[in-house]
Motif scaffolding. Structure first.
Motif, PDB file in Angstrom:
ATOM      1  N   LEU A  73      12.358   0.551   7.462  1.00 38.53           N
ATOM      2  CA  LEU A  73      12.196  -0.572   8.378  1.00 38.53           C
ATOM      3  C   LEU A  73      11.415  -1.710   7.726  1.00 38.53           C
ATOM      4  CD1 LEU A  73      12.709  -1.635  11.217  1.00 38.53           C
ATOM      5  CD2 LEU A  73      10.564  -0.567  11.945  1.00 38.53           C
ATOM      6  N   LYS A  74      10.404  -1.357   6.938  1.00 38.36           N
ATOM      7  CA  LYS A  74       9.604  -2.376   6.264  1.00 38.36           C
ATOM      8  C   LYS A  74      10.469  -3.200   5.316  1.00 38.36           C
ATOM      9  CE  LYS A  74       5.531  -2.918   3.274  1.00 38.36           C
ATOM     10  NZ  LYS A  74       4.376  -2.218   2.646  1.00 38.36           N
ATOM     11  N   GLY A  75      11.317  -2.531   4.564  1.00 40.01           N
ATOM     12  CA  GLY A  75      12.186  -3.243   3.636  1.00 40.01           C
ATOM     13  C   GLY A  75      13.141  -4.176   4.351  1.00 40.01           C
ATOM     14  N   VAL A  76      13.717  -3.702   5.457  1.00 37.00           N
ATOM     15  CA  VAL A  76      14.638  -4.534   6.230  1.00 37.00           C
ATOM     16  C   VAL A  76      13.915  -5.766   6.773  1.00 37.00           C
ATOM     17  CG1 VAL A  76      16.098  -4.628   8.288  1.00 37.00           C
ATOM     18  CG2 VAL A  76      16.128  -2.595   6.814  1.00 37.00           C
ATOM     19  N   TYR A  77      12.705  -5.551   7.302  1.00 37.02           N
ATOM     20  CA  TYR A  77      11.909  -6.650   7.864  1.00 37.02           C
ATOM     21  C   TYR A  77      11.613  -7.713   6.804  1.00 37.02           C
ATOM     22  CZ  TYR A  77       7.688  -9.030   9.562  1.00 37.02           C
ATOM     23  OH  TYR A  77       6.766  -9.962   9.914  1.00 37.02           O
ATOM     24  N   LEU A  78      11.137  -7.272   5.637  1.00 33.48           N
ATOM     25  CA  LEU A  78      10.803  -8.222   4.576  1.00 33.48           C
ATOM     26  C   LEU A  78      12.049  -8.894   4.010  1.00 33.48           C
ATOM     27  CD1 LEU A  78       7.989  -6.257   2.681  1.00 33.48           C
ATOM     28  CD2 LEU A  78       7.722  -8.231   4.199  1.00 33.48           C
ATOM     29  N   LEU A  79      13.148  -8.157   3.959  1.00 34.91           N
ATOM     30  CA  LEU A  79      14.395  -8.739   3.474  1.00 34.91           C
ATOM     31  C   LEU A  79      14.863  -9.857   4.401  1.00 34.91           C
ATOM     32  CD1 LEU A  79      16.711  -8.600   1.405  1.00 34.91           C
ATOM     33  CD2 LEU A  79      17.816  -6.917   2.888  1.00 34.91           C
ATOM     34  N   LEU A  80      14.819  -9.625   5.697  1.00 35.14           N
ATOM     35  CA  LEU A  80      15.213 -10.655   6.659  1.00 35.14           C
ATOM     36  C   LEU A  80      14.288 -11.858   6.580  1.00 35.14           C
ATOM     37  CD1 LEU A  80      16.110  -8.448   9.769  1.00 35.14           C
ATOM     38  CD2 LEU A  80      17.687  -9.617   8.209  1.00 35.14           C
ATOM     39  N   PHE A  81      12.988 -11.597   6.372  1.00 34.55           N
ATOM     40  CA  PHE A  81      12.027 -12.693   6.245  1.00 34.55           C
ATOM     41  C   PHE A  81      12.348 -13.558   5.023  1.00 34.55           C
ATOM     42  CE2 PHE A  81       8.116 -14.216   4.176  1.00 34.55           C
ATOM     43  CZ  PHE A  81       7.674 -15.111   5.135  1.00 34.55           C
ATOM     44  N   PHE A 351      11.710   1.716  -3.704  1.00 35.08           N
ATOM     45  CA  PHE A 351      12.554   2.782  -4.249  1.00 35.08           C
ATOM     46  C   PHE A 351      13.098   3.738  -3.175  1.00 35.08           C
ATOM     47  CE2 PHE A 351       9.992   1.512  -7.899  1.00 35.08           C
ATOM     48  CZ  PHE A 351      10.892   1.528  -8.952  1.00 35.08           C
ATOM     49  N   TRP A 352      13.010   3.375  -1.902  1.00 34.78           N
ATOM     50  CA  TRP A 352      13.525   4.243  -0.847  1.00 34.78           C
ATOM     51  C   TRP A 352      15.035   4.396  -0.986  1.00 34.78           C
ATOM     52  CZ3 TRP A 352      17.110   3.757   3.055  1.00 34.78           C
ATOM     53  CH2 TRP A 352      17.079   4.740   4.043  1.00 34.78           C
ATOM     54  N   PRO A 353      15.620   5.579  -0.777  1.00 33.70           N
ATOM     55  CA  PRO A 353      15.010   6.850  -0.358  1.00 33.70           C
ATOM     56  C   PRO A 353      14.638   7.777  -1.513  1.00 33.70           C
ATOM     57  CG  PRO A 353      17.378   7.058  -0.228  1.00 33.70           C
ATOM     58  CD  PRO A 353      17.098   5.654  -0.750  1.00 33.70           C
ATOM     59  N   LEU A 354      14.717   7.297  -2.763  1.00 30.74           N
ATOM     60  CA  LEU A 354      14.343   8.154  -3.890  1.00 30.74           C
ATOM     61  C   LEU A 354      12.875   8.518  -3.854  1.00 30.74           C
ATOM     62  CD1 LEU A 354      16.232   6.383  -6.837  1.00 30.74           C
ATOM     63  CD2 LEU A 354      16.961   8.374  -5.498  1.00 30.74           C
ATOM     64  N   SER A 355      12.058   7.595  -3.314  1.00 32.55           N
ATOM     65  CA  SER A 355      10.620   7.818  -3.268  1.00 32.55           C
ATOM     66  C   SER A 355      10.134   7.655  -1.846  1.00 32.55           C
ATOM     67  CB  SER A 355       9.905   6.808  -4.179  1.00 32.55           C
ATOM     68  OG  SER A 355       8.527   7.036  -4.167  1.00 32.55           O
ATOM     69  N   GLU A 356       9.496   8.675  -1.325  1.00 29.70           N
ATOM     70  CA  GLU A 356       9.014   8.664   0.058  1.00 29.70           C
ATOM     71  C   GLU A 356       7.522   8.369   0.096  1.00 29.70           C
ATOM     72  OE1 GLU A 356      10.722   8.839   2.694  1.00 29.70           O
ATOM     73  OE2 GLU A 356      12.670   9.572   2.027  1.00 29.70           O
ATOM     74  N   PRO A 357       7.033   7.712   1.185  1.00 28.01           N
ATOM     75  CA  PRO A 357       5.588   7.484   1.313  1.00 28.01           C
ATOM     76  C   PRO A 357       4.814   8.795   1.291  1.00 28.01           C
ATOM     77  CG  PRO A 357       6.808   6.226   2.959  1.00 28.01           C
ATOM     78  CD  PRO A 357       7.794   7.148   2.301  1.00 28.01           C
ATOM     79  N   MET A 358       3.642   8.775   0.686  1.00 26.62           N
ATOM     80  CA  MET A 358       2.817   9.969   0.619  1.00 26.62           C
ATOM     81  C   MET A 358       2.316  10.340   2.021  1.00 26.62           C
ATOM     82  SD  MET A 358      -0.646  10.636  -1.621  1.00 26.62           S
ATOM     83  CE  MET A 358       0.244  10.641  -3.171  1.00 26.62           C
ATOM     84  N   PRO A 359       2.407  11.603   2.429  1.00 28.91           N
ATOM     85  CA  PRO A 359       1.895  12.017   3.741  1.00 28.91           C
ATOM     86  C   PRO A 359       0.424  11.644   3.890  1.00 28.91           C
ATOM     87  CG  PRO A 359       3.182  13.781   2.742  1.00 28.91           C
ATOM     88  CD  PRO A 359       3.014  12.727   1.687  1.00 28.91           C
ATOM     89  N   LYS A 360       0.010  11.362   5.128  1.00 30.93           N
ATOM     90  CA  LYS A 360      -1.351  10.889   5.381  1.00 30.93           C
ATOM     91  C   LYS A 360      -2.407  11.892   4.923  1.00 30.93           C
ATOM     92  CE  LYS A 360      -0.183   6.974   7.247  1.00 30.93           C
ATOM     93  NZ  LYS A 360      -0.482   5.705   6.561  1.00 30.93           N
ATOM     94  N   ASN A 361      -2.177  13.190   5.169  1.00 27.89           N
ATOM     95  CA  ASN A 361      -3.179  14.174   4.759  1.00 27.89           C
ATOM     96  C   ASN A 361      -3.293  14.258   3.235  1.00 27.89           C
ATOM     97  OD1 ASN A 361      -0.621  15.238   4.504  1.00 27.89           O
ATOM     98  ND2 ASN A 361      -1.222  17.328   5.084  1.00 27.89           N
ATOM     99  N   GLU A 362      -2.164  14.098   2.535  1.00 29.12           N
ATOM    100  CA  GLU A 362      -2.186  14.122   1.069  1.00 29.12           C
ATOM    101  C   GLU A 362      -2.832  12.853   0.531  1.00 29.12           C
ATOM    102  OE1 GLU A 362      -1.468  15.614  -2.793  1.00 29.12           O
ATOM    103  OE2 GLU A 362      -1.530  16.525  -0.804  1.00 29.12           O
ATOM    104  N   GLU A 363      -2.560  11.733   1.199  1.00 29.26           N
ATOM    105  CA  GLU A 363      -3.154  10.460   0.790  1.00 29.26           C
ATOM    106  C   GLU A 363      -4.667  10.521   0.912  1.00 29.26           C
ATOM    107  OE1 GLU A 363      -2.774   5.849   2.270  1.00 29.26           O
ATOM    108  OE2 GLU A 363      -0.992   7.119   2.373  1.00 29.26           O
ATOM    109  N   ALA A 364      -5.137  11.127   1.999  1.00 35.89           N
ATOM    110  CA  ALA A 364      -6.594  11.257   2.189  1.00 35.89           C
ATOM    111  C   ALA A 364      -7.198  12.151   1.120  1.00 35.89           C
ATOM    112  CB  ALA A 364      -6.884  11.808   3.575  1.00 35.89           C
ATOM    113  N   ARG A 365      -6.484  13.224   0.743  1.00 35.01           N
ATOM    114  CA  ARG A 365      -6.988  14.118  -0.290  1.00 35.01           C
ATOM    115  C   ARG A 365      -7.104  13.411  -1.634  1.00 35.01           C
ATOM    116  NH1 ARG A 365      -5.512  17.200  -4.335  1.00 35.01           N
ATOM    117  NH2 ARG A 365      -3.333  16.462  -4.241  1.00 35.01           N
ATOM    118  N   VAL A 366      -6.094  12.568  -1.974  1.00 31.57           N
ATOM    119  CA  VAL A 366      -6.116  11.842  -3.244  1.00 31.57           C
ATOM    120  C   VAL A 366      -7.271  10.861  -3.266  1.00 31.57           C
ATOM    121  CG1 VAL A 366      -4.877  10.152  -4.635  1.00 31.57           C
ATOM    122  CG2 VAL A 366      -3.646  12.097  -3.652  1.00 31.57           C
ATOM    123  N   GLU A 367      -7.492  10.149  -2.143  1.00 35.44           N
ATOM    124  CA  GLU A 367      -8.593   9.193  -2.087  1.00 35.44           C
ATOM    125  C   GLU A 367      -9.932   9.888  -2.209  1.00 35.44           C
ATOM    126  OE1 GLU A 367      -8.051   7.124   1.531  1.00 35.44           O
ATOM    127  OE2 GLU A 367      -6.359   5.906   0.789  1.00 35.44           O
TER     128      GLU A 367
END
Length: 368
Positions: A73-81, A351-367
């Motif tokens: 959805l983010k890509g579509v939104y920015l593309l239309l913008f 790079f969607w759908p080859l690359s998916e956003p990192m899950p929130k719990n994993e993102e918190a662990r990395v930070e």
């Protein structure tokens, strides 16, 4: 850079490159050659400056609510913008610079090419200065820089470019010719040469200029760094063009396509699609020099690959003067179509759908 899971580099870049090529060639093959070289190339280029702003100045997190959106959805939104802004720019440019002549003529096409060059200069080299120094709000920085791009574009276009070589062409109108002191092809050739140097500097992380601020901190800040980088880039671009055109005797138009434009495309592949893989962990300047060498090899490959595509899609178009149709086809296919597709896929869609956003719990662990 947005954290994500899934396929990693260099396989991510290889698969993304295949996707980009297939999609780009599908767009190119959809249109007749005349339409492709005029309307399609022109309209696609008008979107690039705002794509540069969205990607490099706003990091794909503006305008709201882009920062909170997920793919696709983010890509579509920015593309239309970006399409919306590009449509406004295309309409204004076609009416003013192009004299509302249809299809778009070299006057407005060269003006648009120069706007792409200036957007990369202001964002990469000048880091959106002076707008970033006046007010930090992203809207002011982004839109202010975009407006400055077209102000400078008008100044350079009106004061430099001469299209008298087109006299006799059915679309030529003396009122639209700015009548500057320099052949328009020479201006464009030098302008895109500077972009090839800018991207080579990006591959080097601006080495050796990056070494200077350690001893003289003031030169690491704007506007001093911008002035220093500008001189360096202009000198390098002048030397590059002089060697090829004056030294090797290349036709200026053929040089523009075969050297800087193809080089730029090779650099896009290494910087955007491959994200500097497979040398991401190497130190400068070795990393940059290897990337530049690979970019040069890719430049040669892309020229012959797209030449082959031109025969498959357009049945082959004549090369050289007076029309340089083959050169225009290659330039349009590379920078007017494939580059925006690269920017959209690697940036707006991450790079969607080859690359998916990192899950929130994993993102918190990395930070942590």
């Amino acid at each position: 850079m947005e954290e994500h899971t899934g396929i990693k580099q260099p396989m991510l870049g290889i698969l993304a490159t295949i996707i980009v090529f297939v999609f780009s060639l599908g767009i190119i093959a959809w249109f007749k050659t005349d339409t492709f070289l005029t309307w399609v190339g022109y309209l696609a280029m008008t979107v690039i400056p705002i794509q540069v702003i969205v990607g490099l100045a706003w990091q794909h997190n503006y305008p709201p609510p882009a920062a909170k959106m997920e793919q696709p959805l983010k890509g579509v939104y920015l593309l239309l913008f970006t399409f919306f802004i590009g449509t406004i720019v295309a309409s204004l440019s076609h009416f003013t610079i192009g004299g509302f002549v249809a299809p778009p003529t070299p006057f407005v096409i060269f003006f648009t090419i120069l706007s792409v060059v200036l957007s990369l200069w202001l964002v990469i080299v000048w880091q959106c200065w002076p707008m970033s120094a006046i007010h930090p709000h992203p809207a002011f920085v982004g839109f202010g820089t975009l407006i400055l791009v077209y102000i400078l574009d008008i100044i350079f276009y009106k004061s430099l470019m001469d299209f008298s070589f087109l006299q006799g062409a059915p679309f030529y109108k003396a009122a639209l010719d700015p009548g500057g002191p320099v052949n328009a092809w020479v201006v464009i050739g030098f302008a895109v040469s500077t972009v090839a140097v800018i991207l080579a500097m990006a591959e080097l992380d601006f080495w050796p200029l990056s070494l200077i601020p350690a001893r003289a901190p003031a030169w690491g800040k704007m506007p001093l760094f911008g002035f220093m980088a500008t001189v360096w880039i202009l000198v390098c671009a002048f030397i590059l063009r002089a060697i090829c055109v004056n030294g090797f005797g290349m036709d200026p138009v053929i040089y523009t396509v075969r050297v800087p434009i193809c080089m730029i495309f090779g650099e896009f592949i290494m910087l955007l699609l491959m994200q500097t893989a497979p040398v991401q962990t190497m130190k400068q300047p070795a990393k940059g020099f290897i990337l530049i060498i690979i970019s040069i090899l890719l430049a040669m490959l892309m020229y012959y690959l797209y030449t082959w595509f031109s025969y498959l899609i357009a049945g082959g178009v004549p090369s050289g003067p007076p029309l340089y149709l083959h050169e225009l086809w290659i330039a349009t296919a590379l920078l007017s179509i494939t580059f925006p597709v690269i920017a959209v896929y690697t940036g707006l869609f991450n790079f969607w759908p080859l690359s998916e956003p990192m899950p929130k719990n994993e993102e918190a662990r990395v930070e942590a």
